[in-house]
Design a protein around this motif. Structure first.
Motif, PDB file in Angstrom:
ATOM      1  N   ASP A  56       4.025   1.365   2.279  1.00 38.02           N
ATOM      2  CA  ASP A  56       5.106   1.600   1.317  1.00 38.02           C
ATOM      3  C   ASP A  56       6.419   0.919   1.724  1.00 38.02           C
ATOM      4  O   ASP A  56       7.469   1.534   1.775  1.00 38.02           O
ATOM      5  CB  ASP A  56       5.304   3.123   1.163  1.00 38.02           C
ATOM      6  CG  ASP A  56       6.205   3.464  -0.010  1.00 38.02           C
ATOM      7  OD1 ASP A  56       6.314   2.636  -0.933  1.00 38.02           O
ATOM      8  OD2 ASP A  56       6.819   4.545   0.020  1.00 38.02           O
ATOM      9  N   SER A  83       0.846  -1.196   0.000  1.00 40.58           N
ATOM     10  CA  SER A  83       0.000   0.000   0.000  1.00 40.58           C
ATOM     11  C   SER A  83       0.881   1.245   0.000  1.00 40.58           C
ATOM     12  O   SER A  83       2.005   1.230   0.500  1.00 40.58           O
ATOM     13  CB  SER A  83      -0.893   0.010   1.247  1.00 40.58           C
ATOM     14  OG  SER A  83      -0.093   0.115   2.404  1.00 40.58           O
ATOM     15  N   SER A  84       0.340   2.331  -0.559  1.00 44.34           N
ATOM     16  CA  SER A  84       1.176   3.538  -0.558  1.00 44.34           C
ATOM     17  C   SER A  84       1.306   4.102   0.851  1.00 44.34           C
ATOM     18  O   SER A  84       2.241   4.845   1.134  1.00 44.34           O
ATOM     19  CB  SER A  84       0.657   4.569  -1.548  1.00 44.34           C
ATOM     20  OG  SER A  84      -0.687   4.820  -1.311  1.00 44.34           O
ATOM     21  N   TRP A  85       0.404   3.745   1.755  1.00 45.93           N
ATOM     22  CA  TRP A  85       0.524   4.228   3.141  1.00 45.93           C
ATOM     23  C   TRP A  85       1.707   3.568   3.848  1.00 45.93           C
ATOM     24  O   TRP A  85       2.538   4.242   4.461  1.00 45.93           O
ATOM     25  CB  TRP A  85      -0.775   3.958   3.913  1.00 45.93           C
ATOM     26  CG  TRP A  85      -0.702   4.340   5.370  1.00 45.93           C
ATOM     27  CD1 TRP A  85      -0.665   3.494   6.438  1.00 45.93           C
ATOM     28  CD2 TRP A  85      -0.641   5.662   5.916  1.00 45.93           C
ATOM     29  NE1 TRP A  85      -0.589   4.195   7.615  1.00 45.93           N
ATOM     30  CE2 TRP A  85      -0.586   5.534   7.310  1.00 45.93           C
ATOM     31  CE3 TRP A  85      -0.640   6.942   5.341  1.00 45.93           C
ATOM     32  CZ2 TRP A  85      -0.513   6.642   8.170  1.00 45.93           C
ATOM     33  CZ3 TRP A  85      -0.571   8.048   6.192  1.00 45.93           C
ATOM     34  CH2 TRP A  85      -0.507   7.884   7.589  1.00 45.93           C
ATOM     35  N   ASN A 119      -6.254   2.429   3.721  1.00 51.84           N
ATOM     36  CA  ASN A 119      -6.692   3.794   4.019  1.00 51.84           C
ATOM     37  C   ASN A 119      -7.977   3.825   4.837  1.00 51.84           C
ATOM     38  O   ASN A 119      -8.157   4.699   5.687  1.00 51.84           O
ATOM     39  CB  ASN A 119      -6.868   4.597   2.727  1.00 51.84           C
ATOM     40  CG  ASN A 119      -5.522   5.004   2.148  1.00 51.84           C
ATOM     41  OD1 ASN A 119      -4.535   5.080   2.885  1.00 51.84           O
ATOM     42  ND2 ASN A 119      -5.475   5.238   0.846  1.00 51.84           N
ATOM     43  N   ASP A 156      -4.811  -0.418  -1.263  1.00 55.32           N
ATOM     44  CA  ASP A 156      -4.745   0.981  -0.826  1.00 55.32           C
ATOM     45  C   ASP A 156      -6.041   1.402  -0.146  1.00 55.32           C
ATOM     46  O   ASP A 156      -6.020   2.043   0.906  1.00 55.32           O
ATOM     47  CB  ASP A 156      -4.460   1.903  -2.024  1.00 55.32           C
ATOM     48  CG  ASP A 156      -2.974   2.012  -2.295  1.00 55.32           C
ATOM     49  OD1 ASP A 156      -2.201   2.027  -1.312  1.00 55.32           O
ATOM     50  OD2 ASP A 156      -2.575   2.057  -3.472  1.00 55.32           O
ATOM     51  N   THR A 157      -7.150   1.029  -0.757  1.00 53.78           N
ATOM     52  CA  THR A 157      -8.443   1.377  -0.157  1.00 53.78           C
ATOM     53  C   THR A 157      -8.583   0.712   1.211  1.00 53.78           C
ATOM     54  O   THR A 157      -8.995   1.339   2.188  1.00 53.78           O
ATOM     55  CB  THR A 157      -9.597   0.914  -1.080  1.00 53.78           C
ATOM     56  OG1 THR A 157      -9.317   1.355  -2.399  1.00 53.78           O
ATOM     57  CG2 THR A 157     -10.923   1.465  -0.606  1.00 53.78           C
TER      58      THR A 157
END
Ligand code: BGC
Length: 581
Positions: free
Chosen positions: A416, A412-414, A474, A470-471
């Motif tokens: 990362d 995930s980009s969070w 987040n 990602d969803t």
């Protein structure tokens, strides 16, 4: 710190290699012991030799017992100069009160037969000159090189400890000693806010953020006018067990940002030493404060900046490159540790950033190694540090109850690819890494929970079932920041855990080092005389840089300069507190 309540025992643990030598000396001496209690004689001989270098020294002491066998021993002497200060002892425990020193046996070397020799030693600091003490007593008897009949000498009662001041013992966890100091200046600001009295009785740290803050100032535009001595006096009158200060004035301070640049230029290490650290150490060493455990948080952000914001990194800044090249962050931290560790009731906790900074594999070990090499360069070595603090003035959550860090969520980009996603797991792992590099196994971590609560209506109440990673991350995360690299006056934040001693294994305390309600930086340029610049990360319209991967800053609008009271922030922190108020 934990599991060692014997004052001085920490030093002996670190000096394991020398224990062997002492045991041999003892064994060779005991063969000639001819105790005759009815005709108890006493006497001793002491040799004292030092190896000096500018500012520091090692002393080796040899005590030979010329009298009857002893089951415990205590050597006392006076340093000729007030600057001479023991920082670490081995084969003994020490107390120093002013110039008066007592070296006592450890749990394992108290037995001293007739003609036996024991060899305690210590490291110390000095300035001016470092003369040897001129006289010594062993269990109250003057060491003259010959024996005396104790019945004619009233000073020989070995049960008497003429100096031992129990108050200057260096305890394992200073936070466990009782109530923390409530800063009256912060308390007044909190109580001037509607609802503020719900939190105003929590201990917060006092930031010594410029030389003028040592004596105190007349202007209270930033964070207060009381000086260090004023706070210590007030702590004594509160009957506080501990008080927390932040040592924060390195040359070239805050090299990766602008909001907390300081008054000292990158090369001004001399002023840092003589105008900042020396006077602070002199005040903290005052015997009027010997009953307090004085905790210092050492130089926020500095060493981590040397790892992540220098060299070839995309995140590098010129200012951090300068501080890496000139060595003044390392030299400054070492100087602070040396001076402050030399005071028995003073504790050093070094700032270790947070998971969203050094939680990536590349940064994690490199940062730990820099801490280890820096601290090994101090006079007392690893013993000069009691612990580390994570999340100072930051917003990283203590735990993320609805997210597991695994191969999927790391994408995930969070997260990362960070190894961690919360401060509890990170602090515990970083502690282990530090211990593996040689730090004391009783090292204690602190976590700043002043603004990492993330309660309120936006807090998720369970894990998301979204299939897109990602969803899912987040929607599940309680840290509601736009990006983990965001650090200034974060919108949506809440007060975290209230300050608590010994909340978990390896954690000395949850603390409020950043006083809630004090700004992280102004949202536009505000002229000031504290050296503080304007950092766009505090402007809500700013669209970021490599350190937050070009995201919006997430900062609250209309903020004053760092350290100044920010009412809107304080109100939001209370509204979003978790646990709720
Ligand atoms: C500021 C200091 C201030 C501290 C606590 C830092 O960001 O630079 O001046 O004392 O925050 O509010």
């Amino acid at each position: 710190m934990r599991f060692n309540l014997l004052p001085g025992a920490k030093s002996t643990r670190l000096r394991r290699g020398l224990v062997v030598g002492a045991a041999l000396a003892l064994t060779s001496g005991t063969v000639v012991a001819v105790a005759n209690q009815a005709m108890a004689a006493s006497g001793c001989q002491v040799t004292y030799t030092t190896n000096d270098w500018p500012g520091g020294f090692t002393a080796n002491v040899a005590i030979t017992n010329l009298g009857d066998s002893l089951s415990s021993w205590s050597l006392e002497f006076d340093f000729p100069n007030s600057s001479q200060q023991i920082t670490q002892a081995w084969n003994s425990t020490y107390t120093q009160s002013g110039q008066h020193v007592t070296l006592s046996n450890t749990a394992w070397n108290g037995s001293l037969g007739t003609n036996a020799t024991t060899t305690p030693g210590f490291n110390g600091s000095w300035s001016g000159s470092n003369p040897a003490p001129t006289s010594f007593t062993l269990n109250g008897v003057a060491c003259t090189g010959s024996t005396t009949d104790p019945t004619s000498d009233p000073t020989t009662d070995p049960t008497t400890d003429p100096t031992g001041d129990p108050n200057v013992d260096h305890v394992d966890n200073p936070y466990a000693s009782g109530q923390g100091y409530i800063n009256p200046e912060w308390k007044a600001k909190a109580e001037a806010e509607s609802g503020g009295s719900r939190v105003s009785d929590n201990p917060t740290a006092v930031w010594i953020d410029r030389i003028a803050a040592i004596e105190g100032t007349d202007d209270s535009s930033s964070n207060g006018s009381m000086g260090v001595r004023d706070h210590l006096d007030e702590a004594v009158s509160q009957g506080a067990a501990y008080i927390q200060f932040v040592i924060y004035d390195l040359p070239g301070r805050d090299c990766a940002a602008l909001a907390s640049n300081g008054e000292l230029g990158p090369e001004e290490i001399g002023r840092y030493q003589t105008e900042y650290i020396d006077p602070i150490a002199a005040i903290m060493a005052d015997s009027a404060y010997a009953d307090l455990q004085i905790i210092n948080i050492i130089e926020i952000d500095s060493l981590p900046n040397l790892i992540t914001n220098t060299g070839d990194r995309e995140t590098a800044t010129d200012a951090c490159d300068v501080m890496l090249a000139n060595g003044n962050y390392v030299a400054g931290v070492q100087y602070a540790l040396n001076k402050l560790h030399a005071i028995g009731n003073v504790y050093n906790y070094v700032d270790a950033a947070h998971h969203g900074w050094i939680g990536w594999e590349d940064n994690f070990s490199a940062a730990a190694e820099l801490f280890a090499s820096t601290v090994q360069g101090t006079t007392a070595g690893f013993a000069s540090v009691d612990g580390f603090i994570t999340n100072t003035a930051n917003y990283s959550a203590l735990s993320e109850p609805y997210i597991t860090v695994n191969a999927e969520t790391k994408l995930s980009s969070w997260i990362d690819w960070n190894l961690y996603n919360d401060e509890s797991t990170f602090a515990t792992a970083f502690r282990s890494e530090l211990v593996s590099l040689g730090f004391d196994s009783g090292l204690g971590m602190l976590i700043d929970t002043s603004r990492n609560g993330w309660g309120g209506s936006d807090r998720p109440t369970g894990a998301s079932s979204a299939s897109d990673v990602d969803t899912m991350v987040n929607e599940s995360r309680i840290d509601r920041r736009i990006h983990k690299g965001n650090w200034c006056n974060q919108s949506g934040a809440g007060l975290g855990e209230r300050p608590t001693a010994s909340p978990a294994s390896g954690i000395d305390a949850y603390v409020w080092v950043k006083p809630p309600g004090e700004s992280d930086g102004s949202s536009e340029l505000i002229p000031n005389d504290e050296g503080k610049g304007f950092d766009e990360m505090c402007d809500p319209a700013y669209e970021g840089n490599p350190r937050n991967q070009d995201n919006l800053s997430g900062a609250l609008p209309n903020a004053p300069i760092s350290g100044a009271w920010f009412s809107a922030q304080f109100q939001e922190l209370m509204a979003n507190a978790y646990p709720a108020l």
